[in-house]
Design a protein around this motif. Structure first.
Motif: not given
Length: 280
Positions: A88-95, A233-237, A239-252
C-alpha cells in the motif's frame, strides 16, 4: 421497490462511489506519511506536541518539496509496516535503514544517525551491573542473571540482542512484555518504582522521560558491548512498489537540503544530543 427502499439503495450506491473516490485520491497523493505515537520520534500530545525529531523531518520535507502534496496518516506502527508490506502507498519517516525485518522496503539516503540501544536502569542497579558485567556491559552474560527483572514493550524488537533475550529471558519469571500506548515510557516509570530492574532502549527515550515525566528520575544509560562501534542509520522507508520508488526519488532530490535544515538539526540536537554521530 418502495420509495424508501429506492432511497436506501441510492444512498448506499453513492456511499460506495464516495468511498472508492476518496481511496483513489489517496492512492495518488505524492507523499503519504505514516506516523505513530512514539516519543521523541513523533510526539502527539503534551508539552512537546509535534516537536519530535521525526515530526521535524516530515515538516522539513514538506518545506523542501512544496510542489508535492503531502498527506499525514496517524497509525499504530504495526499497522504502518503491515500496510507497507502489502505494498500500500505509504512512507514511514524514521526507520533503521536496511534493517533485516524491513529489508523489502525502499529507503532514502541516510537522513540522520544515532547511537544504538543501551541498558536503562536505576543508579544502584547500574553500579551492580558494571561491577559484574563491565562497561560497556557484556549483555550476553547480563541476560543470564536470574536476580534482575527485565521488561520490553510488546512491539519492540532489539536486532542482534533479541535472540539472547529469547534464549535466556523470554518465558522466564524475570521477563515481562509491557503493552499499551507509550509502553516504553511507562516502562521507565516501572524501573523508577522498582517494579522491574532494567530494559533496553535508546538514550533519547530516557532524555524524553526526564524532560516530560520525572526530571530527577535517577535513571542511568549504559552502553552494551555487543553494540560497540555500531551506528544506527536513519532513513525514510517507502513501500516496495512504483509509487514508493517514485516517492524515494523525490525525497532523495532534496536530501542535502534536509540535512542542512536548521529546524531539523535543532530537533536532533534536542533529543539525540550534540555529540551524536553526524551524517557526512
Amino acid at each position: 421497490m418502495t420509495f424508501n427502499k429506492q432511497l436506501v439503495a441510492l444512498y448506499t450506491a453513492l456511499s460506495i462511489v464516495a468511498l472508492f473516490s476518496s481511496s483513489s485520491l489517496a492512492e495518488h497523493e505524492d507523499i503519504i506519511w505514516g506516523v505513530n505515537s512514539s516519543p521523541p520520534f513523533h510526539i502527539f500530545d503534551g508539552k512537546y506536541e509535534e516537536q519530535g525529531f521525526c515530526d521535524a523531518l516530515v515538516s522539513s520535507f514538506q518545506r523542501q518539496l512544496p510542489e508535492l502534496s503531502h498527506k499525514v496518516r496517524k497509525l499504530p506502527s504495526r499497522r504502518i509496516t503491515m500496510l507497507m508490506k502489502k505494498n500500500k502507498n505509504l512512507c514511514f519517516p524514521c526507520l533503521i535503514k536496511g534493517a533485516s525485518y524491513n529489508s523489502e522496503f525502499n529507503y532514502t539516503e541516510t537522513t540522520h544517525r544515532y547511537q544504538p540501544h543501551g541498558i536503562i536502569t536505576r543508579a544502584d542497579t547500574a553500579a551492580r551491573i558494571i561491577g559484574k558485567y563491565g562497561q560497556p556491559v557484556d549483555f550476553s552474560s547480563l541476560v543470564q542473571d536470574s536476580n534482575l527483572r527485565f521488561a520490553q514493550p510488546a512491539e519492540r524488537r532489539y536486532g542482534r540482542l533479541q535472540p539472547l533475550l529469547e534464549e535466556h529471558l523470554i518465558d522466564s519469571d524475570n521477563f515481562s512484555f509491557i503493552s499499551g500506548d507509550n509502553a516504553h515510557i511507562n516502562l521507565l516509570t516501572m524501573i523508577v518504582n522498582k517494579r522491574i530492574d532494567y530494559t533496553i532502549d535508546y538514550e533519547m527515550i530516557m532524555t524524553y522521560y526526564n524532560e516530560t515525566e520525572f526530571k530527577n528520575s535517577g535513571l542511568v544509560f549504559l552502553p552494551i558491548e555487543e553494540y560497540e562501534g555500531v551506528v544506527i542509520e536513519g532513513a525514510v522507508g517507502c513501500s516496495n512498489n512504483e509509487w514508493g520508488r517514485k516517492a524515494v526519488r523525490h525525497l532523495n532530490e532534496v536530501i542535502n537540503e534536509l540535512k542542512a535544515d536548521p529546524d531539523f538539526q535543532k530537533s536532533l540536537d534536542q533529543w539525540l544530543g550534540t555529540s551524536r554521530p553526524m551524517v557526512d
